[in-house]
Motif scaffolding. Sequence first.
Motif, PDB file in Angstrom:
ATOM      1  N   VAL A  95     -44.111-123.700  95.171  1.00  0.00           N
ATOM      2  CA  VAL A  95     -43.973-124.595  96.098  1.00  0.00           C
ATOM      3  C   VAL A  95     -43.379-123.719  97.518  1.00  0.00           C
ATOM      4  O   VAL A  95     -44.099-124.301  98.665  1.00  0.00           O
ATOM      5  CB  VAL A  95     -43.009-125.966  95.774  1.00  0.00           C
ATOM      6  N   THR A  96     -42.424-123.361  97.379  1.00  0.00           N
ATOM      7  CA  THR A  96     -42.106-122.622  98.540  1.00  0.00           C
ATOM      8  C   THR A  96     -43.076-121.437  99.044  1.00  0.00           C
ATOM      9  O   THR A  96     -43.179-121.574 100.621  1.00  0.00           O
ATOM     10  CB  THR A  96     -40.743-121.818  98.440  1.00  0.00           C
ATOM     11  N   GLY A 134     -37.167-137.056 107.467  1.00  0.00           N
ATOM     12  CA  GLY A 134     -37.430-136.853 106.057  1.00  0.00           C
ATOM     13  C   GLY A 134     -36.048-136.742 105.343  1.00  0.00           C
ATOM     14  O   GLY A 134     -35.944-137.349 104.109  1.00  0.00           O
ATOM     15  N   ALA A 135     -35.018-136.179 106.023  1.00  0.00           N
ATOM     16  CA  ALA A 135     -33.622-135.910 105.618  1.00  0.00           C
ATOM     17  C   ALA A 135     -32.840-137.468 105.573  1.00  0.00           C
ATOM     18  O   ALA A 135     -32.335-137.644 104.547  1.00  0.00           O
ATOM     19  CB  ALA A 135     -32.619-135.319 106.336  1.00  0.00           C
ATOM     20  N   LEU A 191     -37.051-129.370 100.665  1.00  0.00           N
ATOM     21  CA  LEU A 191     -36.714-129.099  99.306  1.00  0.00           C
ATOM     22  C   LEU A 191     -35.854-127.990  99.219  1.00  0.00           C
ATOM     23  O   LEU A 191     -35.095-128.119  98.079  1.00  0.00           O
ATOM     24  CB  LEU A 191     -38.159-128.523  98.927  1.00  0.00           C
ATOM     25  N   THR A 192     -35.814-127.023 100.003  1.00  0.00           N
ATOM     26  CA  THR A 192     -34.674-126.155  99.880  1.00  0.00           C
ATOM     27  C   THR A 192     -33.184-126.704 100.143  1.00  0.00           C
ATOM     28  O   THR A 192     -32.273-126.382  99.231  1.00  0.00           O
ATOM     29  CB  THR A 192     -34.545-125.074 101.045  1.00  0.00           C
ATOM     30  N   ALA A 260     -30.159-122.753 104.424  1.00  0.00           N
ATOM     31  CA  ALA A 260     -30.649-124.206 104.274  1.00  0.00           C
ATOM     32  C   ALA A 260     -30.341-124.816 103.019  1.00  0.00           C
ATOM     33  O   ALA A 260     -30.542-126.149 103.198  1.00  0.00           O
ATOM     34  CB  ALA A 260     -32.284-123.947 104.477  1.00  0.00           C
ATOM     35  N   ALA A 261     -29.773-124.228 102.155  1.00  0.00           N
ATOM     36  CA  ALA A 261     -29.348-124.717 100.898  1.00  0.00           C
ATOM     37  C   ALA A 261     -28.044-125.553 100.866  1.00  0.00           C
ATOM     38  O   ALA A 261     -27.753-126.550 100.082  1.00  0.00           O
ATOM     39  CB  ALA A 261     -29.366-123.750  99.688  1.00  0.00           C
ATOM     40  N   VAL A 262     -27.162-125.107 102.034  1.00  0.00           N
ATOM     41  CA  VAL A 262     -25.921-125.837 102.125  1.00  0.00           C
ATOM     42  C   VAL A 262     -25.719-126.627 103.311  1.00  0.00           C
ATOM     43  O   VAL A 262     -24.635-127.249 103.614  1.00  0.00           O
ATOM     44  CB  VAL A 262     -24.761-124.674 101.842  1.00  0.00           C
TER      45      VAL A 262
END
Length: 327
Positions: A95-96, A134-135, A191-192, A260-262
Motif C-alpha cells: 500500500v505504501t 482525513g485525520a 495510513l502511516t 509520521a507514525a508518532v
Amino acid sequence: MSNAVLGLPVGRGLFYLIVAGTAWGTAGAAAALVFQASDMGPVSLSFWRCAGGFVLLLGVRVVRPRRRAKPYESYAAQLKTQADRRSGRVRRIVVTGVALSVFQTAYFAAVETTGLAVGTVVTMGSGPVLIALGARLTLGERLGRGGVVAVVGALAGLVVLVLGGGGATVRPVGVVWGLVSAGAYAAMTLLTRRWGRDGGADSADNTVWSFAVVALCLLPLAGAEGLVPHTVEPARVGLYLLYIAAVPTAVAYTLYFAGAAVVRSATVSVITLLEPVSAAVIAVALLGEALTVATVAGTVLMLAAVTGLAVAEARGVVAARREAAAV
C-alpha cells in the motif's frame, strides 16, 4: 503518545520530520544538476532514486543486528507471531509503495502539464487540507483553532513563496494531476499514522521494501523514457544520483515514516512543507537566484507555521503526561 514498536518520543519524531523536510528540499537542486549534465528524464530519475534508496537501505538492513526472540517465547509462538507480522507488513509495504508511486508520478505529470510553480502549490498546498480532513474523519484528530491558523498560514506562505515571482500558468489537467498526487500523499501519511497508533509500524523495514515496490511500478515508465542517460560526465552524474538516493531518499524517507507514525497527521503535513523553504534557500545561496520579497515573506510565514505547530504538539504531549500522572 509514543510508538510502541519504535519507542520513539514525539519530540524526536518532530525533529525527524524537520530533517526529512529539509533534506527533500535539496533533491530539486541535485535533480537540476542531473538534468543539466545529462538527458535523463524525471521518471527515470525517480526510478533510480527509489532503486538506489532500496539498495542502500537493504545493505543497512543486512548488517543491522537482528532483534533476538524473547527466551520465554516458545518456538511455535514465535512462528505464529512472525507469520502474523509478515502478513501485515506485506500489506503495509504494498500500500505504501503504490501510494508513493502515485504521489511522485502524478506530481511529475502536474509539473509537466501546468508548470513547476502551480504544480507545487496545488500538490503541496492541498495535501495539508486533505490530511487534516482525513485525520478528523478517520483518526479523530482535532486541529484546534491554533492548528487551523497554522495550516492557513503555511498555505499562504507556500503560495507567496512559489507564486510570488509571477508568470504562472494554470491548466485544469495539471491541477487534477496535482490533486491526485496530494491525495496519494495524504493517504500515505494517514495510513502511516494509523499503523503507528496501532503499534504496527517499523519505519526501516517498511521504507526499504516500499522503495522496491515503487521501483517496480516506475520501471516500465522509466524504460519508455530511457533508463540510461547520455552524458559526457558519467562520474559527475553518478555522484549526483548517489546523493539523491542517499540523503533526500533513503535517509529522509526513513525519518519521515518514523516521525509520521508518532506525530499528528496535520502537523506532519505542515512540517514537511519545509521542503520548498529549503529549496528556496539553496536556490538563493548556492544557485545564484535573486532574493525577493516574496521569498522572504513566504519563508517567514511557513517557518512561523511550522514552529507554532511543533510547539503545540510538544505542549500537548506534556499536558497528556501530566494528566496521566494525575490519574
